[in-house]
Motif scaffolding. Sequence first.
Motif, PDB file in Angstrom:
ATOM      1  N   GLN A 213       0.859  -1.175   0.000  1.00 53.47           N
ATOM      2  CA  GLN A 213       0.000   0.000   0.000  1.00 53.47           C
ATOM      3  C   GLN A 213       0.902   1.233   0.000  1.00 53.47           C
ATOM      4  N   LYS A 214       0.626   2.198  -0.904  1.00 55.10           N
ATOM      5  CA  LYS A 214       1.495   3.362  -1.033  1.00 55.10           C
ATOM      6  C   LYS A 214       0.683   4.638  -1.165  1.00 55.10           C
ATOM      7  N   ASN A 215       1.352   5.739  -0.897  1.00 55.35           N
ATOM      8  CA  ASN A 215       0.791   7.046  -1.201  1.00 55.35           C
ATOM      9  C   ASN A 215       0.908   7.269  -2.706  1.00 55.35           C
ATOM     10  N   TRP A 216      -0.059   7.949  -3.297  1.00 55.83           N
ATOM     11  CA  TRP A 216      -0.067   8.107  -4.753  1.00 55.83           C
ATOM     12  C   TRP A 216       1.176   8.816  -5.277  1.00 55.83           C
ATOM     13  N   THR A 217       1.776   9.671  -4.464  1.00 54.99           N
ATOM     14  CA  THR A 217       2.968  10.400  -4.908  1.00 54.99           C
ATOM     15  C   THR A 217       4.213   9.516  -4.966  1.00 54.99           C
ATOM     16  N   GLU A 218       4.118   8.301  -4.404  1.00 58.35           N
ATOM     17  CA  GLU A 218       5.254   7.377  -4.427  1.00 58.35           C
ATOM     18  C   GLU A 218       5.259   6.490  -5.674  1.00 58.35           C
ATOM     19  N   LEU A 219       4.208   6.527  -6.461  1.00 55.49           N
ATOM     20  CA  LEU A 219       4.063   5.614  -7.584  1.00 55.49           C
ATOM     21  C   LEU A 219       4.902   6.061  -8.770  1.00 55.49           C
ATOM     22  N   ASN A 220       5.493   5.094  -9.458  1.00 58.21           N
ATOM     23  CA  ASN A 220       6.433   5.400 -10.533  1.00 58.21           C
ATOM     24  C   ASN A 220       5.784   6.202 -11.651  1.00 58.21           C
ATOM     25  N   ASN A 221       4.579   5.841 -12.042  1.00 57.33           N
ATOM     26  CA  ASN A 221       3.903   6.534 -13.140  1.00 57.33           C
ATOM     27  C   ASN A 221       3.676   8.012 -12.802  1.00 57.33           C
ATOM     28  N   VAL A 222       3.310   8.262 -11.558  1.00 55.46           N
ATOM     29  CA  VAL A 222       3.085   9.638 -11.117  1.00 55.46           C
ATOM     30  C   VAL A 222       4.405  10.411 -11.087  1.00 55.46           C
ATOM     31  N   LYS A 223       5.470   9.748 -10.659  1.00 58.64           N
ATOM     32  CA  LYS A 223       6.784  10.403 -10.629  1.00 58.64           C
ATOM     33  C   LYS A 223       7.243  10.792 -12.031  1.00 58.64           C
ATOM     34  N   ILE A 224       6.913   9.978 -13.027  1.00 59.52           N
ATOM     35  CA  ILE A 224       7.280  10.291 -14.408  1.00 59.52           C
ATOM     36  C   ILE A 224       6.588  11.575 -14.855  1.00 59.52           C
ATOM     37  N   TYR A 225       5.282  11.683 -14.529  1.00 59.68           N
ATOM     38  CA  TYR A 225       4.566  12.926 -14.831  1.00 59.68           C
ATOM     39  C   TYR A 225       5.220  14.114 -14.126  1.00 59.68           C
ATOM     40  N   HIS A 226       5.529  13.924 -12.841  1.00 62.87           N
ATOM     41  CA  HIS A 226       6.118  15.002 -12.042  1.00 62.87           C
ATOM     42  C   HIS A 226       7.442  15.466 -12.645  1.00 62.87           C
ATOM     43  N   ASP A 227       8.298  14.504 -12.994  1.00 65.70           N
ATOM     44  CA  ASP A 227       9.610  14.850 -13.547  1.00 65.70           C
ATOM     45  C   ASP A 227       9.466  15.539 -14.901  1.00 65.70           C
ATOM     46  N   PHE A 228       8.504  15.100 -15.695  1.00 66.43           N
ATOM     47  CA  PHE A 228       8.292  15.701 -17.013  1.00 66.43           C
ATOM     48  C   PHE A 228       7.901  17.172 -16.882  1.00 66.43           C
ATOM     49  N   PHE A 229       6.923  17.463 -16.024  1.00 68.88           N
ATOM     50  CA  PHE A 229       6.474  18.851 -15.877  1.00 68.88           C
ATOM     51  C   PHE A 229       7.527  19.707 -15.179  1.00 68.88           C
ATOM     52  N   LYS A 230       8.286  19.084 -14.286  1.00 66.09           N
ATOM     53  CA  LYS A 230       9.362  19.824 -13.627  1.00 66.09           C
ATOM     54  C   LYS A 230      10.430  20.212 -14.639  1.00 66.09           C
ATOM     55  N   GLU A 231      10.733  19.299 -15.554  1.00 63.67           N
ATOM     56  CA  GLU A 231      11.728  19.561 -16.586  1.00 63.67           C
ATOM     57  C   GLU A 231      11.292  20.711 -17.506  1.00 63.67           C
ATOM     58  N   HIS A 232       9.983  20.827 -17.709  1.00 66.67           N
ATOM     59  CA  HIS A 232       9.456  21.850 -18.629  1.00 66.67           C
ATOM     60  C   HIS A 232       8.838  23.031 -17.884  1.00 66.67           C
ATOM     61  N   SER A 233       9.174  23.184 -16.628  1.00 64.63           N
ATOM     62  CA  SER A 233       8.535  24.228 -15.809  1.00 64.63           C
ATOM     63  C   SER A 233       8.769  25.633 -16.361  1.00 64.63           C
ATOM     64  N   LYS A 234       9.945  25.910 -16.913  1.00 63.02           N
ATOM     65  CA  LYS A 234      10.245  27.239 -17.440  1.00 63.02           C
ATOM     66  C   LYS A 234       9.357  27.574 -18.640  1.00 63.02           C
ATOM     67  N   GLU A 235       8.988  26.556 -19.415  1.00 64.82           N
ATOM     68  CA  GLU A 235       8.107  26.788 -20.545  1.00 64.82           C
ATOM     69  C   GLU A 235       6.718  27.229 -20.078  1.00 64.82           C
ATOM     70  N   PHE A 236       6.289  26.699 -18.924  1.00 65.79           N
ATOM     71  CA  PHE A 236       5.010  27.117 -18.372  1.00 65.79           C
ATOM     72  C   PHE A 236       5.091  28.561 -17.851  1.00 65.79           C
ATOM     73  N   GLU A 237       6.241  28.913 -17.292  1.00 63.51           N
ATOM     74  CA  GLU A 237       6.413  30.267 -16.755  1.00 63.51           C
ATOM     75  C   GLU A 237       6.345  31.304 -17.873  1.00 63.51           C
ATOM     76  N   ASN A 238       6.781  30.915 -19.073  1.00 63.47           N
ATOM     77  CA  ASN A 238       6.807  31.848 -20.179  1.00 63.47           C
ATOM     78  C   ASN A 238       5.535  31.821 -21.035  1.00 63.47           C
ATOM     79  N   SER A 239       4.613  30.959 -20.681  1.00 63.81           N
ATOM     80  CA  SER A 239       3.410  30.824 -21.514  1.00 63.81           C
ATOM     81  C   SER A 239       2.313  31.784 -21.051  1.00 63.81           C
TER      82      SER A 239
END
Length: 297
Positions: free
Chosen positions: A271-297
């Motif tokens: 049993q895990k917290n949803w933030t510990e799941l690999n699929n969720v971490k992939i989403y998190h890392d993806f948006f973190k990597e592109h965070s500057k693009e969101f700041e400029n949009s």
Amino acid sequence: MMYLESFTLPNRLSEDDFYLNFPPQLEMECYSHTNVYPFKIFPDKGLESISFSPITIFYGTNGSGKSTLLNVISEKLGVSGKSPFNDTPFMEDYLSRCGYELSYDINFIPDGSRKMTSDDVFEDLLDLRSLNGEINERREILFREYTDLKSKPMEQLRSITQLDSFKKQLEAKTRSKSQFTTRRTKHEVDSRSNGETAFHYFTENITDGALYLLDEPENSLSAELQCELARFIEDSARFFKCQFIISTHSPFILAMKGAKVYDLDSRPVAQKNWTELNNVKIYHDFFKEHSKEFENS
């Protein structure tokens, strides 16, 4: 609301007992000890028992067994679904080795409980398109009939047997094509996108006071509709006496408040917290990597 408290799966010893007493009639049908689905899936994951909450989620990547687990539970409980599942000659033997406990203060699975899958939504969409197709065909026939009746000279009414045809021709002469056809056809069902159809399928078929097993309900849904469905499920569990068991890898559904999440990718299943799941971490890392693009949009 709680109807199902816990569910037990056959452990390795129980499964080994099945292999040692392998039914000869199944061997004659060319089934092998290595192809005994749904046996040999969950012992390797260390999964023998599951305790439930009002919202319980099975998370895992493709092939993790989350849909199989949902099917096993629904079949053992007798909770039917619209679409067929991957049944095998071994399912009955497997189910006989499973067990469950219901809530002590309810002690029954309520009427109206059901399993719902994305395949149900697809079939519903095909039924809708088929119905609208039949209506369109009927309309085309009536258009041609209207044109034919309107172009002919008006017949004289000579006997009572001609009354129906006389009235139809008179209507064609005095009414518009739209009026003539509308009276003789059903109304088309509103067409929706696949995602809208899926969302309405779940929300219209989930009613008060029942147990629902949902297999990847996020399929075809936009991010916005996944969030809406998650809120709907939360409210149904909190206010309308529903219990949910869901297989998913959608972060929007995994993040539901109070949901108990089992990670079927971990060994053993945990049993895990949803933030510990690999699929969720992939989403998190993806948006973190592109965070500057969101700041400029």
